[in-house]
Design an enzyme around this catalytic site. Structure first.
Site, PDB file in Angstrom:
ATOM      1  N   ASP A 309      -5.856   0.399  -2.909  1.00 53.73           N
ATOM      2  CA  ASP A 309      -5.933   0.863  -1.313  1.00 53.73           C
ATOM      3  C   ASP A 309      -5.080   2.070  -1.307  1.00 53.73           C
ATOM      4  O   ASP A 309      -3.770   1.895  -2.295  1.00 53.73           O
ATOM      5  CB  ASP A 309      -5.647   0.005  -0.243  1.00 53.73           C
ATOM      6  CG  ASP A 309      -6.512   0.283   1.341  1.00 53.73           C
ATOM      7  OD1 ASP A 309      -6.595   1.533   1.301  1.00 53.73           O
ATOM      8  OD2 ASP A 309      -6.749  -0.479   2.334  1.00 53.73           O
ATOM      9  N   GLU A 503      -6.363   0.507  11.802  1.00 53.09           N
ATOM     10  CA  GLU A 503      -6.203  -0.771  11.013  1.00 53.09           C
ATOM     11  C   GLU A 503      -4.743  -1.479  11.831  1.00 53.09           C
ATOM     12  O   GLU A 503      -5.354  -1.847  13.099  1.00 53.09           O
ATOM     13  CB  GLU A 503      -5.313   0.216  10.189  1.00 53.09           C
ATOM     14  CG  GLU A 503      -6.467   1.043   8.862  1.00 53.09           C
ATOM     15  CD  GLU A 503      -5.781   1.190   8.321  1.00 53.09           C
ATOM     16  OE1 GLU A 503      -4.446   1.080   7.814  1.00 53.09           O
ATOM     17  OE2 GLU A 503      -6.318   2.621   7.664  1.00 53.09           O
TER      18      GLU A 503
HETATM   19  C1  BGC Z   1      -7.633   1.542   4.614  1.00 51.02           C
HETATM   20  C2  BGC Z   1      -8.736   1.864   3.755  1.00 51.02           C
HETATM   21  C3  BGC Z   1      -8.701   3.583   3.835  1.00 51.02           C
HETATM   22  C4  BGC Z   1      -8.103   4.017   2.732  1.00 51.02           C
HETATM   23  C5  BGC Z   1      -8.206   5.944   2.696  1.00 51.02           C
HETATM   24  C6  BGC Z   1      -6.822   2.632   3.821  1.00 51.02           C
HETATM   25  O1  BGC Z   1      -5.455   2.573   4.628  1.00 51.02           O
HETATM   26  O2  BGC Z   1      -7.239   0.470   5.032  1.00 51.02           O
HETATM   27  O3  BGC Z   1      -9.802   1.276   4.180  1.00 51.02           O
HETATM   28  O4  BGC Z   1     -10.578   3.331   3.077  1.00 51.02           O
HETATM   29  O5  BGC Z   1      -7.148   3.951   3.361  1.00 51.02           O
HETATM   30  O6  BGC Z   1      -8.617   5.980   3.318  1.00 51.02           O
HETATM   31  C1  BGC Z   2      -4.709   8.237   6.354  1.00 52.52           C
HETATM   32  C2  BGC Z   2      -5.466   6.959   5.655  1.00 52.52           C
HETATM   33  C3  BGC Z   2      -4.515   6.425   5.807  1.00 52.52           C
HETATM   34  C4  BGC Z   2      -3.516   5.554   6.174  1.00 52.52           C
HETATM   35  C5  BGC Z   2      -3.009   4.048   5.895  1.00 52.52           C
HETATM   36  C6  BGC Z   2      -3.261   7.758   6.496  1.00 52.52           C
HETATM   37  O1  BGC Z   2      -1.893   8.279   6.764  1.00 52.52           O
HETATM   38  O2  BGC Z   2      -4.705   9.451   6.813  1.00 52.52           O
HETATM   39  O3  BGC Z   2      -6.830   7.734   5.684  1.00 52.52           O
HETATM   40  O4  BGC Z   2      -5.681   4.465   5.801  1.00 52.52           O
HETATM   41  O5  BGC Z   2      -2.744   6.509   6.165  1.00 52.52           O
HETATM   42  O6  BGC Z   2      -1.518   4.096   6.140  1.00 52.52           O
END
Ligand code: BGC
Ligand code: BGC
Length: 612
Positions: A309, A503
């Protein structure tokens, strides 16, 4: 055919392997079937080229686009909200092509796997069809529809030249206060296993290299939906109760509740799996050799590759060097770095050179990545299927599939005296609530922006617009955002619910309506007019005031861009069939509350849903 085409590339020492026979290998055997080509390529690669393949950068953090060539990067992603300037389909396509051109200028010319979170349609891109989030698809109980949605999404993704989606989530959210509950299909592992498998089949088909398919990714392994209250991440001084926390559960519970979706996704041939940010009994999934190597690869027979991730390995205790060492040795194959890719490449190189990470582990990781690249058809000169799908992108045909999904996802929770469906002959319908006329709110997080956003952020039909289209010719439809102005109307349709989040920002211990929307209900219910409420939310809410004030209540989840599907149910052109994918609790103190619990006393049980 793929082997022959590979030999058309300037690869010294390439031996032609026979083409996979028609009706040939499927499931995980597909990936192994490319080993002759993969080994021929691997034999020519330098350590730097191998490490490049294991590195995924987010395009928004490229300090110089030419670094794709310099480091022979294996993959690029667009994280949530990481977009080209205008965010049009054309700009996305041009961006991807520019990066692929740089990859083609490397010594071996290995194409990029290009990843994006097309988790409810290709919803980062303006004009793509936005499907209901998985929670709504869980309510449909319809695997064929989920498969078709994933297939449509794959076509829209291919319309931008992208070949990989970080979907489906096969999380089994057990406590609805977790901010990612809506990413899961259901609290019931069996339903998650069935719909997750359907989604993988829809994205990949039997051949992820076909022009209308993309590589899928089952995520987040495992028990991301099973973290214990109070163990979540602390970010900028704020403690989040669940997200990225620790699942303090037995191995039996891990397997029975949280791993079922991986078993079916792997059997369906999923090419990639994303280990979770979260921990299992104190060990980060990204650091767990038990989970990554012993369970996923050795026991479940997964032959594709693991993608970390977003900066998840950075959360492993210790410095960055030890994070990389621990995670790669545990079995991580590609790292979503996503920003400090130069440091990652340098440090991983040192770790291999000083023997901390064995060359056999690097070769295993790169073999797995290359298998997926072959299976995805990337070595075929005409791999880009973008022109085939341009006309279908955001098309009426695709929107019709989404509208079907919306109407099948709506759950009728309450309907006093048969208030619904609305009669075609009503004089005036007064629609209230800002959420009634807001594509952003009805789409939720992971829409255009990582966190989603309110307002007219993409194309589609709001619920208000859907009601206007569906209302009879003699019916006047009026709207007020604050709930006023209902006097004299025949019925109020109140559209209220959560504002977009993703999230940890969705972790919420109260599960109430925003104050603004609670006020809408209070104002509307004082008008002496019957109230029908449409709830927009990523999970069951604890809203006794809504049930008191309303003659009928529909749970519409986060339906996405096609609000007409909600109107179909309101007016009875489609009688509701949706059934609760999550138990609806009476109080927040009952959380976590799941089907099969002792003392199960919900407001509405798992599977509940009225018809007309
Ligand atoms: C998320 C994932 C996602 C990744 C890419 C992460 O923060 O937990 O689900 O695929 O970002 O954007
Ligand atoms: C990104 C997301 C990612 C997230 C995780 C963001 O800055 O754009 O894709 O899931 O950070 O913390």
């Amino acid at each position: 055919m793929r082997a022959l085409l590979l030999c058309g590339l300037a690869l010294a020492g390439c031996t032609a392997a026979p083409p996979p026979p028609a009706g040939g290998p499927t499931g995980q055997a597909l990936y192994r079937s490319f080993d002759p080509q993969v080994d021929a390529l691997l034999a020519q690669m330098t350590l730097a080229e191998k490490i490049g393949q294991m590195t995924q950068a987010d395009q928004e953090f490229l300090t110089d686009e030419a670094h794709i060539r310099t480091y022979a990067l294996g993959s690029i992603l667009n994280g949530g909200g990481s977009d080209p300037v205008t965010n049009s389909r054309e700009d996305w396509t041009a961006m991807v092509q520019r990066y692929q051109d740089l990859a083609s200028q490397t010594r071996l010319g290995i194409p990029l796997l290009y990843g994006v979170d097309a988790v409810h349609g290709h919803a980062n891109v303006v004009g793509a069809v936005v499907f209901p989030h998985n929670i709504g698809l869980g309510a449909t109980r319809n695997p064929d529809l989920v498969q078709e949605i994933a297939h449509v999404t794959a076509r829209e993704v291919r319309a931008t030249g992208i070949n990989w989606t970080f979907a489906p989530s096969v999380a089994v959210p057990r406590d609805d206060r977790w901010g990612r509950t809506y990413e899961g299909f259901a609290e019931d592992p069996a339903l998650v296993a069935s719909l997750g498998e359907a989604a993988v089949r829809g994205y990949q088909g039997d051949d992820p290299g076909a022009p209308d398919r993309v590589v899928a990714c089952a995520k987040h392994f495992a028990a991301d939906g099973g973290t214990t209250l109070g163990t979540g991440i602390t970010l900028d001084g704020v403690d989040y109760p669940f997200d990225r926390g620790d699942a303090r559960i037995s191995e039996a519970e891990l397997r029975e509740v949280h791993m079922q979706g991986y078993v079916t996704a792997i059997a369906a041939g999923v090419a990639t799996i994303m280990p979770s940010y979260s921990s299992w009994n104190g060990v980060k999934a990204s650091a767990s050799r038990r989970m990554l190597t012993e369970i996923i690869k050795e026991e479940l027979g997964f032959e594709g590759f693991l993608i970390s991730d977003f900066a998840a390995i950075d959360e492993i205790p210790g410095d960055y060097r030890s994070d990389i060492e621990t995670s790669i040795n545990a079995g991580m194959d590609m790292v979503m770095v996503p920003a400090r890719y130069e440091l990652f490449v340098r440090t991983l190189t040192e770790l291999v050179e000083d023997g901390s990470i064995p060359m056999s582990r690097i070769d295993d990781a790169v073999r797995r990545i290359l298998r997926v690249k072959f299976a995805a058809g990337l070595f075929e000169p005409d791999w880009s299927a973008e022109p085939l799908h341009v006309a279908a992108f955001g098309s009426e045909a695709h929107r019709a599939v989404a509208r079907q999904a919306v109407r099948e996802s709506v759950v009728l929770l309450h309907n006093r005296d048969g208030r619904l469906p609305l009669a075609a002959s009503l004089g005036r319908i007064h629609v209230v609530g800002a959420a009634a006329d807001d594509i952003g709110i009805q789409s939720g997080g992971w829409t255009i922006e990582w966190q989603g956003a309110t307002g007219a952020i993409t194309e589609g039909t709001t619920i208000l617009a859907g009601i206007r289209e569906a209302a009879g010719p003699g019916t006047e439809v009026t709207h007020s955002a604050d709930g006023s102005g209902a006097e004299g109307a025949d019925v109020i349709v109140a559209v209220v619910g959560e504002r977009p989040y993703a999230e940890m920002f969705g972790d919420d211990l109260a599960l109430r309506l925003p104050e603004e929307d609670a006020a809408v209900i209070a104002t509307a219910s004082g008008a002496g007019v019957p109230v029908v409420t449409v709830l927009l939310s990523g999970r069951p809410l604890v809203v006794p005031e809504v049930f008191e004030a309303s003659d009928a209540v529909l749970a519409a989840w986060l339906p996405g861009s096609e609000g007409g599907g909600v109107a179909d149910v309101l007016f009875g052109t489609f009688a509701p069939t949706g059934r609760l994918p999550f138990t609806w609790p009476r109080t927040v103190a009952q959380q976590p509350l799941n089907l099969g619990d002792a003392d199960y006393d919900p407001l509405f049980p798992y599977g509940f849903g009225l018809g007309y």
